[in-house]
Design a protein around this motif. Sequence first.
Motif, mmCIF file in Angstrom:
data_model
loop_
_atom_site.group_PDB
_atom_site.id
_atom_site.type_symbol
_atom_site.label_atom_id
_atom_site.label_comp_id
_atom_site.label_asym_id
_atom_site.label_seq_id
_atom_site.Cartn_x
_atom_site.Cartn_y
_atom_site.Cartn_z
ATOM 1 N N ILE A 248 0.792 -1.291 0.076
ATOM 2 C CA ILE A 248 -0.027 0.120 0.116
ATOM 3 C C ILE A 248 0.580 1.358 -0.092
ATOM 4 O O ILE A 248 0.331 2.236 0.252
ATOM 5 N N GLY A 249 2.242 0.975 -0.169
ATOM 6 C CA GLY A 249 2.869 2.401 -0.253
ATOM 7 C C GLY A 249 3.622 2.820 1.034
ATOM 8 O O GLY A 249 4.041 3.912 0.988
ATOM 9 N N ARG A 250 3.410 2.143 2.121
ATOM 10 C CA ARG A 250 3.568 2.596 3.261
ATOM 11 C C ARG A 250 5.327 2.026 3.532
ATOM 12 O O ARG A 250 5.345 0.913 3.010
ATOM 13 N N ILE A 251 6.110 2.677 4.164
ATOM 14 C CA ILE A 251 7.408 2.293 4.466
ATOM 15 C C ILE A 251 7.550 1.397 5.633
ATOM 16 O O ILE A 251 7.238 1.978 6.641
ATOM 17 N N GLU A 252 7.874 0.325 5.652
ATOM 18 C CA GLU A 252 7.991 -0.789 6.581
ATOM 19 C C GLU A 252 9.549 -0.533 7.169
ATOM 20 O O GLU A 252 10.387 -0.818 6.546
ATOM 21 N N VAL A 253 9.756 -0.117 8.607
ATOM 22 C CA VAL A 253 10.981 -0.045 9.167
ATOM 23 C C VAL A 253 11.228 -1.206 10.132
ATOM 24 O O VAL A 253 10.292 -1.639 10.964
ATOM 25 N N GLU A 254 12.294 -1.828 9.891
ATOM 26 C CA GLU A 254 12.633 -2.857 10.732
ATOM 27 C C GLU A 254 13.956 -2.349 11.415
ATOM 28 O O GLU A 254 14.960 -1.867 10.901
ATOM 29 N N ARG A 255 13.902 -2.610 12.772
ATOM 30 C CA ARG A 255 15.205 -2.260 13.770
ATOM 31 C C ARG A 255 16.108 -3.225 13.983
ATOM 32 O O ARG A 255 15.974 -4.237 13.546
ATOM 33 N N ASN A 256 17.282 -2.894 14.287
ATOM 34 C CA ASN A 256 18.547 -3.394 14.818
ATOM 35 C C ASN A 256 19.018 -4.496 13.462
ATOM 36 O O ASN A 256 19.143 -5.462 13.453
ATOM 37 N N VAL A 257 19.311 -3.506 12.275
ATOM 38 C CA VAL A 257 19.812 -4.212 11.123
ATOM 39 C C VAL A 257 21.338 -3.644 11.038
ATOM 40 O O VAL A 257 21.388 -2.634 11.052
ATOM 41 N N ASP A 258 22.102 -4.711 10.623
ATOM 42 C CA ASP A 258 23.642 -4.319 10.739
ATOM 43 C C ASP A 258 23.878 -4.589 9.189
ATOM 44 O O ASP A 258 23.959 -5.549 8.710
ATOM 45 N N ASP A 259 24.458 -3.237 8.770
ATOM 46 C CA ASP A 259 25.100 -3.451 7.459
ATOM 47 C C ASP A 259 26.505 -2.919 7.316
ATOM 48 O O ASP A 259 26.499 -1.790 7.712
ATOM 49 N N SER A 260 27.451 -3.841 7.011
ATOM 50 C CA SER A 260 28.856 -3.351 6.684
ATOM 51 C C SER A 260 29.205 -3.391 5.379
ATOM 52 O O SER A 260 29.625 -4.127 4.744
ATOM 53 N N GLY A 261 28.847 -1.926 4.702
ATOM 54 C CA GLY A 261 28.892 -1.845 3.255
ATOM 55 C C GLY A 261 30.451 -1.489 3.014
ATOM 56 O O GLY A 261 31.148 -1.268 3.839
ATOM 57 N N SER A 262 30.685 -1.608 1.839
ATOM 58 C CA SER A 262 32.235 -1.615 1.332
ATOM 59 C C SER A 262 32.350 -0.658 0.106
ATOM 60 O O SER A 262 31.262 -0.546 -0.673
ATOM 61 N N SER A 263 33.184 0.290 0.000
ATOM 62 C CA SER A 263 33.018 1.387 -1.227
ATOM 63 C C SER A 263 33.922 0.981 -2.194
ATOM 64 O O SER A 263 34.902 -0.050 -2.094
ATOM 65 N N ASP A 264 33.779 0.887 -3.548
ATOM 66 C CA ASP A 264 34.396 0.508 -4.529
ATOM 67 C C ASP A 264 35.074 1.469 -5.172
ATOM 68 O O ASP A 264 34.743 2.699 -5.412
ATOM 69 N N ASP A 265 36.566 1.140 -5.243
ATOM 70 C CA ASP A 265 37.492 2.442 -5.304
ATOM 71 C C ASP A 265 38.066 2.075 -6.835
ATOM 72 O O ASP A 265 39.224 2.441 -7.211
ATOM 73 N N GLU A 266 37.351 1.405 -7.755
ATOM 74 C CA GLU A 266 37.802 1.098 -9.211
ATOM 75 C C GLU A 266 37.985 2.473 -9.850
ATOM 76 O O GLU A 266 36.878 3.208 -9.693
ATOM 77 N N PRO A 267 38.932 2.622 -10.791
ATOM 78 C CA PRO A 267 38.846 3.780 -11.315
ATOM 79 C C PRO A 267 37.723 3.979 -12.592
ATOM 80 O O PRO A 267 37.204 3.028 -12.990
ATOM 81 N N PHE A 268 37.346 5.387 -12.859
ATOM 82 C CA PHE A 268 36.151 5.519 -13.860
ATOM 83 C C PHE A 268 36.831 6.394 -14.899
ATOM 84 O O PHE A 268 37.647 7.268 -14.654
ATOM 85 N N PHE A 269 36.120 6.405 -16.054
ATOM 86 C CA PHE A 269 36.440 7.431 -16.930
ATOM 87 C C PHE A 269 35.756 8.693 -16.779
ATOM 88 O O PHE A 269 34.193 8.749 -16.697
ATOM 89 N N SER A 270 36.374 9.774 -16.718
ATOM 90 C CA SER A 270 35.671 10.834 -16.616
ATOM 91 C C SER A 270 35.672 11.726 -17.675
ATOM 92 O O SER A 270 36.691 11.962 -18.514
ATOM 93 N N MET A 271 34.468 12.253 -18.007
ATOM 94 C CA MET A 271 34.081 13.054 -19.274
ATOM 95 C C MET A 271 34.591 14.567 -19.122
ATOM 96 O O MET A 271 34.608 15.318 -19.994
#
Length: 349
Positions: A248-271
Amino acid sequence: EGRQQFYVPRTIGGLEIPNDLNLSKCTLLYIGDDLDIDSNNTNAHTRLLHILLRCNSSDGMQSLWSYSPLHKRFIADILNTTLSPTNSTAVSTALSRVLRRRYFLIQKAKLSTTIAILIGTTSNSYSFRRLLSRTRNRIQSTGRTVYTFAVGKLASSSSKLANFAEIDTFVIIACGETIAKFWKMEREEMLVPVITPMELDVALGIRDWDGRYSCDFGDLIRWDAEDGIEDEYVDSNGKTTSSSINEIGRIEVERNVDDSGSSDDEPFFSMISGKYEQAKSSLNTKQSDVDSDLQALPGRGQLTEYCSEAAEFLKNREYRGLEANVGQTEVKAAILGKVGIASDYGENR
């Protein structure tokens, strides 16, 4: 520990629409006499620009119509009509021009090290708080430095923001009409890119430039849930939550979630530079994974060094303002000076 529901409104042009409405099966009828989205002089122009950017996207309307009460003219394809009787440019051409500039600013934002969030609304809704927290977390997760500015009226903020020369990119959080108005000032007065939260996601590599475009808070939160992008939010009680979207378009929020994200350091082509660039990060970068376990434990004989992007920028500037130089300047008695204005001084007094 259970789930909570928060209502996130779905709006187009400031008007709320049903959450279960399938836009791809709908037709938009715009009633107005002037389609000149290039001018951005009135609220109607900026509102129409915001509507066309949202409804002409890949998940937008089936067709776009317009009707002019003044000229009593109906147009079945608003994109192929002219902006005004005195401007023969097609609406689709003007819209493409806007999107090309937005993409150009995204490419410049990819090279940014210090990013500031510019708050252009007085709202304190759940959607705004979540979008602000989401934007800060995503900037920090890439190792960049983030600041938050609330400057009041955006119409006079360009001179204020020019004082912060260390900022490489501003991210404006405001309603679509306010953002569209700010784009004109950004083109003429701002020296650094001013992008939206959706454009920031593209610059950070979180989502692709896939044809969807919106400045609406609810759209961005819904797209994250629909695309499976994990979104954490720290509520007023200091608890970390993660969200998903229900039927129905409501945001369901769940507590106590552990997320250990990692960043991508690959080079990219800059215009912008025409060559491959390394993803930018601030001085407060994380150490290697070998030391991560030791860093998690306070103390342990580890020396922690704090580095400030603003302090480093100031140190490298040639002019740093008036310096006191206490004890280094020779003390002299006051003497009589001249009277008048800079272009016409009188005799000594």
